[in-house]
Write an enzyme that holds these catalytic residues in place. Structure first.
Site, mmCIF file in Angstrom:
data_model
loop_
_atom_site.group_PDB
_atom_site.id
_atom_site.type_symbol
_atom_site.label_atom_id
_atom_site.label_comp_id
_atom_site.label_asym_id
_atom_site.label_seq_id
_atom_site.Cartn_x
_atom_site.Cartn_y
_atom_site.Cartn_z
ATOM 1 N N CYS A 61 25.461 11.452 -26.831
ATOM 2 C CA CYS A 61 25.624 10.181 -27.546
ATOM 3 C C CYS A 61 24.895 10.214 -28.889
ATOM 4 O O CYS A 61 23.662 10.258 -28.926
ATOM 5 C CB CYS A 61 25.106 9.055 -26.663
ATOM 6 S SG CYS A 61 25.026 7.454 -27.467
ATOM 7 N N CYS A 64 22.433 7.362 -29.473
ATOM 8 C CA CYS A 64 21.228 7.561 -28.657
ATOM 9 C C CYS A 64 20.250 8.476 -29.384
ATOM 10 O O CYS A 64 19.037 8.237 -29.380
ATOM 11 C CB CYS A 64 21.586 8.160 -27.303
ATOM 12 S SG CYS A 64 22.619 7.103 -26.270
#
Length: 142
Positions: A61, A64
């Protein structure tokens, strides 16, 4: 499991996963890899009257990865908060039980109960919610 909250797409490279774990754990951030880890940290937070911030994330991600340094900064700034990270791919059933549909998703817990939530990699909102959460604690650590 889940989708990133931006259009960036990652890939499943093992080196990226190891780097991600280094980015999301250490210092005041604890990587949750088992239910026993989770229960121990939750019990500790209740005993010590601390707020818990749980970051549900994934190594692939991009948002993230982008928010990780900010999460570390917040963890260092607020020692009265216990910061946890759950890799949604390592604990998919647990993540599903929290209704995780996008990463990163942050939950703020007091006495084991959700008091706030943030979906996405918004540094300003994460900081604001962490600061507000510290006001919920009745005892702080120095």
């Amino acid at each position: 499991m889940g989708h990133c909250c931006t259009t960036g797409r990652g890939h499943d490279d093992e080196d990226d996963e190891e780097d991600h774990h280094e980015e999301i754990a250490g210092g005041n951030i604890h990587l949750i890899t088992t239910m026993a880890n989770w229960e121990a940290k939750l019990t500790e937070s209740i005993k010590d009257e601390k707020i818990v911030v749980v970051n549900f994330s994934a190594p692939w991600c991009v948002p993230c990865k982008k928010i990780a340094p900010d999460y570390i900064e917040i963890a260092d700034k607020y020692p009265s908060i216990i910061c946890l990270t759950v890799d949604v791919d390592e604990l998919p059933e647990f993540s599903n039980s929290w209704g995780i549909k996008a990463t990163p998703t942050f939950f703020f817990l007091k006495e084991g109960r959700q008091v706030d939530k943030l979906i996405g990699a918004n540094k300003f909102e994460l900081e604001r919610k962490a600061a507000a959460a510290t006001n919920l604690t009745t005892k702080t650590c120095n």
